[in-house]
Design a protein around this motif. Structure first.
Motif, PDB file in Angstrom:
ATOM      1  N   UNK A   1       8.868   6.838 -17.123  1.00  0.00           N
ATOM      2  CA  UNK A   1      10.332   7.396 -17.397  1.00  0.00           C
ATOM      3  C   UNK A   1      11.079   6.360 -18.284  1.00  0.00           C
ATOM      4  N   UNK A   2      11.921   6.963 -19.263  1.00  0.00           N
ATOM      5  CA  UNK A   2      12.939   6.270 -19.827  1.00  0.00           C
ATOM      6  C   UNK A   2      14.009   5.946 -19.150  1.00  0.00           C
ATOM      7  N   UNK A   3      14.838   4.774 -19.445  1.00  0.00           N
ATOM      8  CA  UNK A   3      15.702   4.346 -18.669  1.00  0.00           C
ATOM      9  C   UNK A   3      16.995   5.300 -18.391  1.00  0.00           C
ATOM     10  N   UNK A   4      17.671   6.041 -19.137  1.00  0.00           N
ATOM     11  CA  UNK A   4      18.608   6.888 -19.001  1.00  0.00           C
ATOM     12  C   UNK A   4      18.063   8.140 -17.990  1.00  0.00           C
ATOM     13  N   UNK A   5      16.727   8.589 -18.277  1.00  0.00           N
ATOM     14  CA  UNK A   5      16.142   9.802 -17.419  1.00  0.00           C
ATOM     15  C   UNK A   5      16.107   9.248 -16.124  1.00  0.00           C
ATOM     16  N   UNK A   6      15.574   8.058 -15.772  1.00  0.00           N
ATOM     17  CA  UNK A   6      15.488   7.509 -14.593  1.00  0.00           C
ATOM     18  C   UNK A   6      16.909   7.465 -13.839  1.00  0.00           C
ATOM     19  N   UNK A   7      17.742   6.797 -14.478  1.00  0.00           N
ATOM     20  CA  UNK A   7      19.304   6.578 -13.954  1.00  0.00           C
ATOM     21  C   UNK A   7      19.848   7.992 -13.440  1.00  0.00           C
ATOM     22  N   UNK A   8      19.592   8.915 -14.452  1.00  0.00           N
ATOM     23  CA  UNK A   8      20.186  10.297 -14.008  1.00  0.00           C
ATOM     24  C   UNK A   8      19.461  10.939 -12.775  1.00  0.00           C
ATOM     25  N   UNK A   9      18.276  10.660 -12.609  1.00  0.00           N
ATOM     26  CA  UNK A   9      17.497  11.302 -11.609  1.00  0.00           C
ATOM     27  C   UNK A   9      17.690  10.627 -10.250  1.00  0.00           C
TER      28      UNK A   9
ATOM     29  N   UNK B   1       0.830  -1.136   0.054  1.00  0.00           N
ATOM     30  CA  UNK B   1      -0.135  -0.005   0.135  1.00  0.00           C
ATOM     31  C   UNK B   1       0.868   1.302   0.055  1.00  0.00           C
ATOM     32  N   UNK B   2       0.397   2.495  -0.479  1.00  0.00           N
ATOM     33  CA  UNK B   2       1.036   3.673  -0.536  1.00  0.00           C
ATOM     34  C   UNK B   2       2.174   3.540  -1.121  1.00  0.00           C
ATOM     35  N   UNK B   3       2.379   2.881  -2.284  1.00  0.00           N
ATOM     36  CA  UNK B   3       3.364   3.064  -2.870  1.00  0.00           C
ATOM     37  C   UNK B   3       3.470   3.861  -4.067  1.00  0.00           C
ATOM     38  N   UNK B   4       4.643   4.217  -4.575  1.00  0.00           N
ATOM     39  CA  UNK B   4       4.796   5.152  -5.683  1.00  0.00           C
ATOM     40  C   UNK B   4       5.203   4.066  -6.934  1.00  0.00           C
ATOM     41  N   UNK B   5       4.361   3.883  -8.020  1.00  0.00           N
ATOM     42  CA  UNK B   5       4.406   3.018  -9.187  1.00  0.00           C
ATOM     43  C   UNK B   5       5.110   3.739 -10.351  1.00  0.00           C
ATOM     44  N   UNK B   6       6.027   2.955 -10.825  1.00  0.00           N
ATOM     45  CA  UNK B   6       6.805   3.270 -11.760  1.00  0.00           C
ATOM     46  C   UNK B   6       7.108   2.589 -12.828  1.00  0.00           C
ATOM     47  N   UNK B   7       7.033   2.961 -14.150  1.00  0.00           N
ATOM     48  CA  UNK B   7       7.219   2.057 -15.440  1.00  0.00           C
ATOM     49  C   UNK B   7       8.414   2.626 -16.038  1.00  0.00           C
TER      50      UNK B   7
END
Length: 439
Positions: free
Chosen positions: A417-425, A392-398
């Protein structure tokens, strides 16, 4: 021997620090703890020591206040005792106050009973001690038992993606300009295939596989066979290659045992478990448990296998074009693992690749796919939705390599998010390295 020590110490003081590219790891310089830096071979531990020394010099610490020895130096023979190290130093600098001395010992596991010597230094000489060691001989459990609460341990891994870009002199924060964004995307393809070992960043592609194979051989022969006195290299190689061949998949030791038995290889299950523990100890491969609130059930379930660096898979056996999705999932794992060890997978009539439990934030559910399209959208969304009902109460990310669905076709509760965007974040907020564990 004392004269050799004096020569090594003095030569280091007279030479400027070698040029290095800064890492993002933040290690305290004045904590009065024995700082230990561990991680994979060739991940940059020695160069990080030089970075710490440069930081000290900016604080007006004189080079003479820094005692640095690399115990892989073939000139060192300390069979007559370790006290000659400080004896040699004091003959060079008789007026130096020892409690103001910064001690840097590189690859200290090369000397026997190093932990007793370091404890004595800490208790009687200086509390400014920094150590590195090869992951095979200086593991967290050993540090915890031998230094007994006196140490703070940090991991240094192969480069995060943001560090990788920094090493290539590419601005990771400029994702708006067409030219720089293209550089980031091209570099991501290289990073995805060959990983983040620092030595490979500026290396010609034709040499990368050979260098990574050498890393593999050092881990195999020196860190595993020599350390644990394993005589049969063939079974060890077989187990390692089976693990690497299973990366991003579930792995069953029972199935492996039966496979070996069918091949006429006689080895007990206990021996397989013992060899697996040793393989997992050297920062080549690792595993993720299936999530369950009950710890016993988690430990008894199958594990999913991941690599600490994609380059090992490229070097050992994989045709990248056929396994891009696996490489993508593995590189997302390395990004997660760099910030926390609290990561699991979910499987119960549905699959969710990662359930992450940060210490200071709500849980994150992550689904990874090479291409997010209308064809697989419902399946990926379904896995996240069902996992969200369990946690419960989770952030859900593709996270996807490529996204080919319009944003208005996605539920509002899911982030894409794209993979490289998420890695940089991820690397920007948690800079590619674990913040350290007090052992």
């Amino acid at each position: 021997m004392k004269q050799i020590l004096k020569t090594i110490i003095k030569d280091f003081h007279l030479k400027p620090l070698p040029p290095f590219k800064p890492r993002h790891l933040a290690v305290p310089l004045d904590l009065d703890k024995i700082i230990t830096i561990i991680g994979p071979r060739r991940a940059g531990k020695t160069w990080y020591l030089f970075q710490l020394m440069a930081s000290l010099q900016k604080l007006d610490i004189k080079r003479e206040q820094i005692l640095y020895l690399n115990f892989e130096d073939e000139r060192l023979d300390l069979d007559t005792g370790y006290d000659q190290i400080l004896d040699a130093y004091l003959e060079l600098y008789p007026d130096q106050k020892l409690d103001e001395l910064y001690i840097f010992f590189d690859e200290i596991q090369e000397i026997p009973d190093w932990e007793k010597y370091v404890r004595r230094l800490y208790d009687t000489i200086s509390r400014k001690i920094f150590l590195t060691g090869s992951n095979a001989k200086m593991l967290s459990k050993e540090i915890a038992s031998s230094l007994r609460g006196r140490s703070l341990s940090f991991e240094i891994m192969p480069l995060s993606f943001s560090e990788f870009l920094s090493f290539k002199r590419i601005d990771s924060k400029d994702t708006d300009s067409t030219k720089n964004r293209a550089k980031i995307q091209n570099s991501f393809e290289e990073y995805l295939t060959w990983g983040g070992y620092p030595e490979l960043v500026d290396m010609e592609t034709r040499y990368k596989a050979n260098i990574l194979q050498e890393y593999f051989n050092v881990m195999l022969y020196r860190d595993l066979m020599d350390r644990y006195e394993i005589r049969d290299a063939s079974i060890l190689k077989y187990l390692i290659k089976r693990l690497i061949g299973s990366f991003t998949k579930e792995f069953s030791i029972n199935k492996l045992y039966n496979d070996l038995k069918s091949r006429g290889i006689r080895i007990g299950k206990d021996s397989i478990y013992r060899l697996m523990d040793r393989i997992f100890s050297v920062y080549m491969v690792t595993y993720v448990e299936k999530y369950d609130p009950a710890v016993v059930k988690r430990e008894m379930s199958n594990k999913k296998i991941y690599l600490y660096d994609n380059g090992i898979a490229s070097a050992i056996r994989y045709a990248f074009s056929e396994d891009r999705g696996k490489f993508l999932e593995n590189i997302i794992f390395t990004g997660i693992r760099s910030t926390t060890e609290a990561v699991f997978f979910l499987k119960n009539g549905y699959e969710c690749d990662f359930a992450v439990f940060p210490e200071t934030d709500k849980p994150i559910l992550i689904q990874v796919t090479q291409t997010l399209s209308q064809d697989n959208l419902s399946r990926e969304i379904n896995g996240l939705e069902k996992a969200g009902k369990k946690i419960k109460n989770s952030r859900r990310l593709l996270i996807a390599g490529e996204v080919s669905v319009p944003s208005d076709s996605l539920p509002k509760w899911v982030e894409v998010k794209t993979a490289y965007e998420w890695l940089l974040e991820c690397n920007g907020n948690n800079p590619g390295l674990t913040p350290g564990k007090n052992l």
